[in-house]
Design an enzyme around this catalytic site. Structure first.
Site, PDB file in Angstrom:
ATOM      1  N   ARG A   1      12.543  -4.653 -13.482  1.00 47.68           N
ATOM      2  CA  ARG A   1      12.141  -3.550 -12.521  1.00 47.68           C
ATOM      3  C   ARG A   1      10.709  -2.827 -13.156  1.00 47.68           C
ATOM      4  O   ARG A   1      10.112  -2.202 -12.449  1.00 47.68           O
ATOM      5  CB  ARG A   1      13.272  -2.231 -12.861  1.00 47.68           C
ATOM      6  CG  ARG A   1      12.925  -1.396 -11.309  1.00 47.68           C
ATOM      7  CD  ARG A   1      14.232  -0.384 -11.707  1.00 47.68           C
ATOM      8  NE  ARG A   1      14.226   0.294 -12.812  1.00 47.68           N
ATOM      9  CZ  ARG A   1      15.348   0.607 -13.359  1.00 47.68           C
ATOM     10  NH1 ARG A   1      16.570  -0.001 -13.105  1.00 47.68           N
ATOM     11  NH2 ARG A   1      15.386   1.311 -14.686  1.00 47.68           N
TER      12      ARG A   1
ATOM     13  N   TYR B   1      -2.104   8.220   9.308  1.00 43.09           N
ATOM     14  CA  TYR B   1      -0.924   7.561   9.697  1.00 43.09           C
ATOM     15  C   TYR B   1       0.291   8.137   9.981  1.00 43.09           C
ATOM     16  O   TYR B   1       0.879   8.729   9.515  1.00 43.09           O
ATOM     17  CB  TYR B   1      -0.796   6.453   8.418  1.00 43.09           C
ATOM     18  CG  TYR B   1       0.412   5.458   8.573  1.00 43.09           C
ATOM     19  CD1 TYR B   1       0.172   4.519   9.528  1.00 43.09           C
ATOM     20  CD2 TYR B   1       1.293   5.508   7.959  1.00 43.09           C
ATOM     21  CE1 TYR B   1       0.949   3.503   9.561  1.00 43.09           C
ATOM     22  CE2 TYR B   1       2.321   4.508   8.006  1.00 43.09           C
ATOM     23  CZ  TYR B   1       2.239   3.355   9.099  1.00 43.09           C
ATOM     24  OH  TYR B   1       3.273   2.547   9.141  1.00 43.09           O
TER      25      TYR B   1
ATOM     26  N   ASP C   1      -6.137   7.075   1.304  1.00 40.04           N
ATOM     27  CA  ASP C   1      -5.724   5.771   1.711  1.00 40.04           C
ATOM     28  C   ASP C   1      -6.874   4.820   2.037  1.00 40.04           C
ATOM     29  O   ASP C   1      -7.366   5.245   2.777  1.00 40.04           O
ATOM     30  CB  ASP C   1      -4.767   6.160   3.195  1.00 40.04           C
ATOM     31  CG  ASP C   1      -4.171   4.838   3.535  1.00 40.04           C
ATOM     32  OD1 ASP C   1      -4.369   3.600   3.358  1.00 40.04           O
ATOM     33  OD2 ASP C   1      -2.832   5.301   4.290  1.00 40.04           O
TER      34      ASP C   1
ATOM     35  N   LYS D   1      -1.207  -5.117   5.116  1.00 35.97           N
ATOM     36  CA  LYS D   1      -2.280  -5.421   5.852  1.00 35.97           C
ATOM     37  C   LYS D   1      -2.972  -6.416   5.533  1.00 35.97           C
ATOM     38  O   LYS D   1      -2.589  -7.490   5.485  1.00 35.97           O
ATOM     39  CB  LYS D   1      -3.018  -4.017   6.115  1.00 35.97           C
ATOM     40  CG  LYS D   1      -2.015  -2.942   6.318  1.00 35.97           C
ATOM     41  CD  LYS D   1      -1.398  -2.973   8.067  1.00 35.97           C
ATOM     42  CE  LYS D   1      -0.542  -1.950   8.104  1.00 35.97           C
ATOM     43  NZ  LYS D   1      -0.679  -0.673   8.331  1.00 35.97           N
TER      44      LYS D   1
HETATM   45  C1  PLP Z   1       0.167   0.398   7.947  1.00 40.85           C
HETATM   46  C2  PLP Z   1      -0.132   1.514   7.224  1.00 40.85           C
HETATM   47  C3  PLP Z   1       0.595   2.147   6.498  1.00 40.85           C
HETATM   48  C4  PLP Z   1       1.889   1.931   5.998  1.00 40.85           C
HETATM   49  O1  PLP Z   1       2.018   0.363   5.494  1.00 40.85           O
HETATM   50  P1  PLP Z   1       3.642  -0.323   5.717  1.00 40.85           P
HETATM   51  O2  PLP Z   1       3.599  -1.391   4.832  1.00 40.85           O
HETATM   52  O3  PLP Z   1       3.490  -0.637   6.994  1.00 40.85           O
HETATM   53  O4  PLP Z   1       4.681   0.902   5.287  1.00 40.85           O
HETATM   54  C5  PLP Z   1      -0.352   3.009   5.577  1.00 40.85           C
HETATM   55  N1  PLP Z   1      -1.295   3.550   5.729  1.00 40.85           N
HETATM   56  C6  PLP Z   1      -2.113   2.965   6.888  1.00 40.85           C
HETATM   57  C7  PLP Z   1      -3.441   3.232   7.068  1.00 40.85           C
HETATM   58  C8  PLP Z   1      -1.632   2.068   7.455  1.00 40.85           C
HETATM   59  O5  PLP Z   1      -2.341   1.466   8.710  1.00 40.85           O
END
Ligand code: PLP
Length: 390
Positions: free
Chosen positions: A58, A111, A183, A208
Site C-alpha cells: 500500500r 470539472y 488541475d 486521460k
Molecule cells: C476527467 C477529469 C477529472 C477526473 O478524472 P477521473 O479519472 O475521471 O476521476 C478531473 N479533472 C478533469 C479536468 C477531468 O477532465
C-alpha cells in the site's frame, strides 16, 4: 543505463527513460508488474528499522514508484502520490490541506464532479466553498478571506475552456496565505508547468492523456517541497493506492505521450478551424485559436494544446444537438477523454454555473475530443452530421 536525474534532457528522452531502474527490471526494458501486499524483511531489526525501501505494498512497490517518480520528474515536483481516479486526486489534494472553518475558492468552470465533492463532503466537514469567476484574475483579491486555505485552478476550464491567469491568481493567493492547487489534466506536464507559474500542488486525471487508451482510471497529486509531506501523510493515512496493472499501463502510456499529444494537437486545431468557418457553428472554444478570449494567456503559459475543445450549435436547441450527436459515426458518445478515440458529448447539459449561463450562452455546447483518427475523416463525419441535424 545512467539514472536520469533532472529536467535537462528533452521531453522525449525523459518520457522514454523515466521510471526505468535496472536494479528492479534487470536486463528487461520495462519494470515488472509487481502484484503484492506483503513485503518480507531480512530480519526483525530490518522490519522495525523503517529504513528498508519497501514495507507494505500500500505504501509503494517498484511498479507504483516507477510511475510516481516519472510524473514527479515531469511536473517538476518534490513528490507524487497515485490515486485510484482523477476525482480521488482532487479530493486527496484538497483534504491534505483543509481544516474545519477553512474557506476554499473554486473556479466556476471547474470539472463538474468537483462541485458534488464540495457540496457533499467539504460542506459536511465545515469547509466553506465559494466559486469565483475564472476569467477575471483581478477579482480574486476581493473574494480571498483570512480563512482562505486553498485557491483551486483548472485552466482551461471544463466544457467552456476558459483560460486562467495562474501567476496573477497565485500571487494574490500567496499574499493572503493560501496555497494554489492546479488541475493540469488538459495541458499535461508536457505543455504546462504549473509549479513554474506559482502553483503549490498539481493534479492529473491520468485516466486521460497519461493512460491514453481508455483502459484505466488513475490520478496523481504532486507537491512542492513545502507541500509534499502533507500530501504524502494524508495519502498514507487514508490508505489510497492503485493496482499494479493500472500503474504499469499508465507508465506505458507515458512512453508515447509526446507523439500522441502532437497528433491530438494538430488534428484538434484543424477540426476547430474548420468548425469556426462552418455556418452552423456559433462559437468555438479552443484557447489555441487566435480568436479565443484566453488565447494570450494560453500563448504565455502553455507550450501546446491538446485534443479537447468545445463549440456551440448556432440557432439550435438540445433536441437538434442530440440529432447531431446521433448522426456521428466516428465520434463515440461517452464521458472522459484523452484516449486514442474521438468522443462527443453535449457539454451544456446539466452545466452548473454560479455566474449564470453567460460562459456557455444559450446555444447547446458540444464538447469534442479529437483522437488519433485521420482528421479528414473526422471532419467529413462532422460535416454529414451537420447535414443530418439540418
Ligand atoms: C476527467 C477529469 C477529472 C477526473 O478524472 P477521473 O479519472 O475521471 O476521476 C478531473 N479533472 C478533469 C479536468 C477531468 O477532465
Amino acid at each position: 543505463m545512467a539514472k536520469l536525474t533532472g529536467s535537462e534532457k528533452g521531453v522525449g528522452t525523459r518520457t522514454a527513460n523515466l521510471g526505468r531502474d535496472r536494479e528492479i527490471a534487470g536486463d528487461f526494458v520495462n519494470p515488472p508488474v509487481v502484484r503484492a501486499s506483503t513485503v518480507l524483511f531480512e530480519n526483525a531489526a530490518d522490519m522495525h528499522s523503517g529504513r528498508t525501501r519497501y514495507t507494505y505494498a500500500r505504501r509503494g512497490t517498484p511498479t507504483l514508484d516507477a510511475l510516481a517518480g516519472a510524473i514527479a520528474d515531469l511536473e517538476g515536483a518534490a513528490g507524487t502520490v497515485l490515486c485510484p481516479s482523477g476525482l480521488s486526486a482532487i479530493s486527496t489534494a484538497i483534504l491534505s490541506f483543509v481544516l474545519a472553518g477553512d474557506h476554499v475558492l473554486v473556479p466556476d468552470a471547474v470539472y463538474g464532479p468537483m462541485r458534488t465533492f464540495a457540496s457533499d463532503v467539504l460542506a459536511r466537514l465545515g469547509v466553506a466553498v465559494e466559486y469565483y469567476d475564472p476569467t477575471n484574475a483581478d477579482t480574486i483579491s476581493s473574494v480571498l478571506r483570512s480563512t482562505t486555505r486553498i485557491v483551486y485552478i483548472e485552466s482551461p476550464g471544463s466544457n467552456t475552456m476558459e483560460m486562467q491567469d495562474i501567476p496573477a491568481i497565485a500571487e494574490a493567493a500567496h499574499r493572503a496565505g493560501a496555497i494554489v492547487i492546479a488541475d493540469n489534466t488538459w495541458a499535461t506536464p508536457l505543455y504546462c508547468k504549473p509549479f513554474e507559474l506559482g502553483a503549490d500542488v498539481t493534479l492529473l486525471a491520468a485516466t486521460k492523456y497519461i493512460g491514453g487508451h481508455a483502459d484505466l482510471m488513475l490520478g496523481t497529486v504532486s507537491g512542492t517541497a513545502e507541500c509534499w509531506q502533507a500530501i504524502r501523510r494524508f495519502h498514507g493515512a487514508t490508505g489510497l493506492c492503485v493496482g499494479p496493472d493500472d500503474a504499469w499501463l499508465a507508465l506505458r502510456g507515458l512512453r508515447t505521450l509526446e507523439v500522441r499529444l502532437e497528433r491530438h494537437q494538430g488534428s484538434a486545431l484543424r477540426v476547430a478551424e474548420w468548425l469556426a468557418a462552418h455556418p452552423a457553428v456559433g462559437r468555438v472554444m479552443h484557447p489555441a485559436l487566435p480568436t479565443d478570449p484566453g488565447h494570450s494567456l494560453w500563448q504565455r503559459d502553455m507550450t501546446g494544446s491538446t485534443g479537447l475543445f468545445s463549440f456551440t450549435l448556432a440557432n439550435a436547441d438540445d433536441a437538434a444537438a442530440s440529432v447531431f450527436l446521433d448522426a456521428l459515426a466516428l465520434f463515440g458518445l461517452g464521458y472522459s477523454w484523452g484516449g486514442y478515440e474521438s468522443l462527443a458529448v453535449i457539454g451544456s447539459r446539466g452545466l452548473e454555473r454560479s455566474f449564470g449561463g453567460a460562459a456557455a450562452g444559450s446555444e447547446p455546447l458540444v464538447r469534442l475530443h479529437i483522437g488519433l483518427e485521420d482528421p479528414d475523416d473526422l471532419i467529413a463525419d462532422l460535416d454529414q452530421a451537420f447535414v443530418a441535424a439540418g
